[in-house]
Design a protein around this motif. Structure first.
Motif, PDB file in Angstrom:
ATOM      1  N   PRO A   1       0.371  -1.121   0.225  1.00  0.00           N
ATOM      2  CA  PRO A   1      -0.095  -0.349  -0.286  1.00  0.00           C
ATOM      3  C   PRO A   1       0.134   1.633   0.154  1.00  0.00           C
ATOM      4  O   PRO A   1       2.030   1.773   0.222  1.00  0.00           O
ATOM      5  CB  PRO A   1      -0.541   0.258   1.315  1.00  0.00           C
ATOM      6  CG  PRO A   1      -0.046  -1.094   1.884  1.00  0.00           C
ATOM      7  CD  PRO A   1       1.273  -1.992   1.447  1.00  0.00           C
ATOM      8  N   TYR A   2      -0.308   2.221  -0.278  1.00  0.00           N
ATOM      9  CA  TYR A   2       0.678   4.505  -0.588  1.00  0.00           C
ATOM     10  C   TYR A   2       1.207   4.797  -1.020  1.00  0.00           C
ATOM     11  O   TYR A   2       1.696   5.445  -1.521  1.00  0.00           O
ATOM     12  CB  TYR A   2       1.386   4.087   0.678  1.00  0.00           C
ATOM     13  CG  TYR A   2       1.083   3.303   2.648  1.00  0.00           C
ATOM     14  CD1 TYR A   2      -0.053   3.639   2.787  1.00  0.00           C
ATOM     15  CD2 TYR A   2       1.815   2.376   2.837  1.00  0.00           C
ATOM     16  CE1 TYR A   2      -0.336   3.347   3.387  1.00  0.00           C
ATOM     17  CE2 TYR A   2       1.565   2.245   4.417  1.00  0.00           C
ATOM     18  CZ  TYR A   2       0.142   2.458   4.610  1.00  0.00           C
ATOM     19  OH  TYR A   2      -0.418   1.597   5.975  1.00  0.00           O
TER      20      TYR A   2
ATOM     21  N   LYS B   1      -5.077  -5.366   3.988  1.00  0.00           N
ATOM     22  CA  LYS B   1      -4.299  -4.743   5.639  1.00  0.00           C
ATOM     23  C   LYS B   1      -3.120  -5.824   6.364  1.00  0.00           C
ATOM     24  O   LYS B   1      -3.391  -6.844   6.265  1.00  0.00           O
ATOM     25  CB  LYS B   1      -4.826  -4.495   6.457  1.00  0.00           C
ATOM     26  CG  LYS B   1      -4.484  -3.798   7.593  1.00  0.00           C
ATOM     27  CD  LYS B   1      -5.634  -3.001   8.605  1.00  0.00           C
ATOM     28  CE  LYS B   1      -5.001  -2.290   9.589  1.00  0.00           C
ATOM     29  NZ  LYS B   1      -5.967  -1.862  10.578  1.00  0.00           N
TER      30      LYS B   1
ATOM     31  N   GLU C   1      -9.975   2.067   4.651  1.00  0.00           N
ATOM     32  CA  GLU C   1     -10.167   0.369   4.497  1.00  0.00           C
ATOM     33  C   GLU C   1     -10.696  -0.670   3.807  1.00  0.00           C
ATOM     34  O   GLU C   1     -10.009  -1.679   2.854  1.00  0.00           O
ATOM     35  CB  GLU C   1      -9.654   0.093   5.669  1.00  0.00           C
ATOM     36  CG  GLU C   1      -8.461   0.833   6.364  1.00  0.00           C
ATOM     37  CD  GLU C   1      -7.688   0.701   8.197  1.00  0.00           C
ATOM     38  OE1 GLU C   1      -6.990   1.109   8.260  1.00  0.00           O
ATOM     39  OE2 GLU C   1      -8.268   0.010   8.663  1.00  0.00           O
TER      40      GLU C   1
ATOM     41  N   TYR D   1      -5.617   0.119  -0.238  1.00  0.00           N
ATOM     42  CA  TYR D   1      -4.402  -0.293   0.301  1.00  0.00           C
ATOM     43  C   TYR D   1      -4.029  -0.859  -0.561  1.00  0.00           C
ATOM     44  O   TYR D   1      -3.008  -0.482  -1.005  1.00  0.00           O
ATOM     45  CB  TYR D   1      -4.222  -1.245   1.128  1.00  0.00           C
ATOM     46  CG  TYR D   1      -4.883  -0.974   2.624  1.00  0.00           C
ATOM     47  CD1 TYR D   1      -3.470  -0.145   3.545  1.00  0.00           C
ATOM     48  CD2 TYR D   1      -5.865  -1.065   3.510  1.00  0.00           C
ATOM     49  CE1 TYR D   1      -3.817   0.255   4.878  1.00  0.00           C
ATOM     50  CE2 TYR D   1      -5.398  -1.063   4.561  1.00  0.00           C
ATOM     51  CZ  TYR D   1      -4.917   0.011   5.444  1.00  0.00           C
ATOM     52  OH  TYR D   1      -4.897  -0.012   6.379  1.00  0.00           O
TER      53      TYR D   1
END
Length: 451
Positions: free
Chosen positions: A137-138, A234, A410, A415
């Motif tokens: 993610p990110y 996650k 989320e 993600y």
């Protein structure tokens, strides 16, 4: 047997000025190169050179402040002439005046088949190439403390006026395969290609799982491919690598040297004879576009493609992840009779607001940089989902980001997205919202909360 995934949602925006399949040589330049830390999202740079220092190609110019083992190497040998800083002493660019005779830092040739994942990672870190690896993610430059569950490489570029990777692959087949093999030592590696790509180096690539993606843009987005092959939940991490960076990695293991030469497309309706050229990362755009612009005023120079690139000027430098430089009309000099109610026949509209759709498929549209409308309240019409071939609800996710509801973000799949996944949605958005910036702000907030 190669896996084939067919995508129906998306949109191909056909712009005029696509590069022809020929290469031209770069004209002589002043030898000044610039390496921009902002090209590596999420990295806080710490400069390790001073003005006047002599560097070799492959020597570190700056490092990641919180992970100093992650270095970023100079594309050329020469003299450091300037460290440009902005507000609060933020490092904007490190400039190097290239020597006439180039020298390289030798990191030693390696036989990739004999290496393990730890050795591959160490080699990339030492040579200053590890920072070219991003993560989900990110959607930021990754760090060496992260172990990915998979690595994704997309060789399909289908954004408007994008560089055809098969042009860049010519003559670099061995380096590309070596880079893929090196990545496969770290984690299972997936290679995404297009149905029209026939190069044996892609179709028959070894040590990776090859998947053919068939459908309109953004089928080539690596985030879309991750979503369909190995979604990110996650607590999980996948790495994404630009195919040009894979070639950089392969050259390092084959020659022991850092060679950041890449093939780019110089395209757009305001470019004379759009074509390809081989250039180094950090080459001045003024050098790339010298004598190639139809006019010097009322144009938009883009460091990248029209949907995801950065607004640039001739004083800027080719980005580390940039595979095309495009030039389109700015639109600030437009003076149209009847304005928006004019019955347009040469303008693109997904919703058939213009009459151009009556004339069938055009050879291409000459679009300018105007937004053609002001920002307004978000309209939940499902228009994002029509161009977003991912298993997420794009409109609801944008609303969750705007409201700062992290739990909701989320649940809606933040993600596994990156800003470029919403480039087409931003293009068709009737609310005129800066969706890519909104997504980036949401990812930054989430990263800060989870730090």
């Amino acid at each position: 047997m190669v896996n084939v995934i067919k995508l129906r949602r998306g949109l191909n925006v056909n712009l005029i000025g696509k590069a022809t399949r020929e290469k031209i040589k770069l004209s002589e330049d002043n030898g000044l190169f610039g390496f921009v830390p902002d090209d590596f999202v999420g990295v806080i740079p710490k400069v390790v050179v001073h003005v006047g220092d002599q560097v070799k190609a492959g020597d570190a110019l700056f490092v990641n402040k919180f992970f100093p083992e992650v270095k970023f190497s100079s594309p050329v040998s020469g003299t450091v002439t300037d460290v440009v800083r902005g507000e609060r002493r933020k490092v904007l660019c490190v400039k190097v005046k290239a020597d006439k005779e180039q020298t390289f830092r030798d990191y030693g040739q390696k036989k990739v088949s004999d290496l393990d994942g730890g050795t591959v990672k160490e080699m990339l870190l030492n040579a200053g190439l590890f920072g070219f690896i991003n993560q989900l993610p990110y959607a930021v430059s990754t760090t060496p403390d992260v172990q990915p569950k998979a690595i994704f490489v997309s060789a399909l570029r289908d954004m408007p006026l994008a560089c055809d990777f098969e042009m860049e692959l010519q003559g670099n087949e061995n380096a590309f395969q070596t880079g893929l093999t090196a990545l496969s030592k770290i984690a299972p590696t997936y290679l995404g290609i297009g149905a029209h790509q026939m190069s044996p180096a892609l179709v028959s690539a070894r040590d990776v799982k090859v998947t053919v993606f068939q459908g309109p843009c953004p089928a080539g987005n690596v985030g879309v491919q991750v979503n369909h092959l190995n979604p990110v939940n996650k607590g999980e991490v996948v790495w994404t690598v630009n195919p040009s960076a894979v070639i950089f990695f392969g050259r390092l293991f084959l020659t022991g040297k850092v060679d950041l030469t890449r093939t780019i497309a110089v395209a757009g309706s305001e470019v004379k004879n759009p074509s390809y050229m081989d250039v180094l990362v950090g080459t001045p755009l003024q050098t790339i576009l010298k004598s190639r612009l139809k006019e010097s005023g009322h144009i938009r120079i883009i460091n990248g493609n029209p949907l995801t690139g950065k607004h640039a000027g001739l004083h800027d430098f080719l980005g580390a992840h940039t595979s095309e430089v495009t030039v389109i009309p700015e639109g600030d000099a437009a003076n149209e009779f009847l304005g928006w109610i004019r019955p347009r026949t040469k303008q693109f509209s997904m919703s058939h607001s213009y009459f151009s759709w009556l004339f069938g498929r055009k050879r291409g549209y000459d679009l300018d940089a105007r937004i053609k409308g002001g920002e307004r309240h978000i309209i939940m019409s499902g228009e994002y989902d029509r161009v977003l071939p991912m298993d997420i609800f794009g409109g609801y996710l944008i609303k969750a980001i705007l409201s700062g509801n992290i739990d909701r973000q989320e649940q809606l799949g933040i993600y596994e997205i990156s800003p470029e996944d919403f480039a087409l949605a931003e293009f068709v958005d009737s609310s005129k919202l800066p969706l890519q910036k909104i997504v980036r702000d949401g990812l930054n907030q989430l990263r800060k909360e989870n730090a």
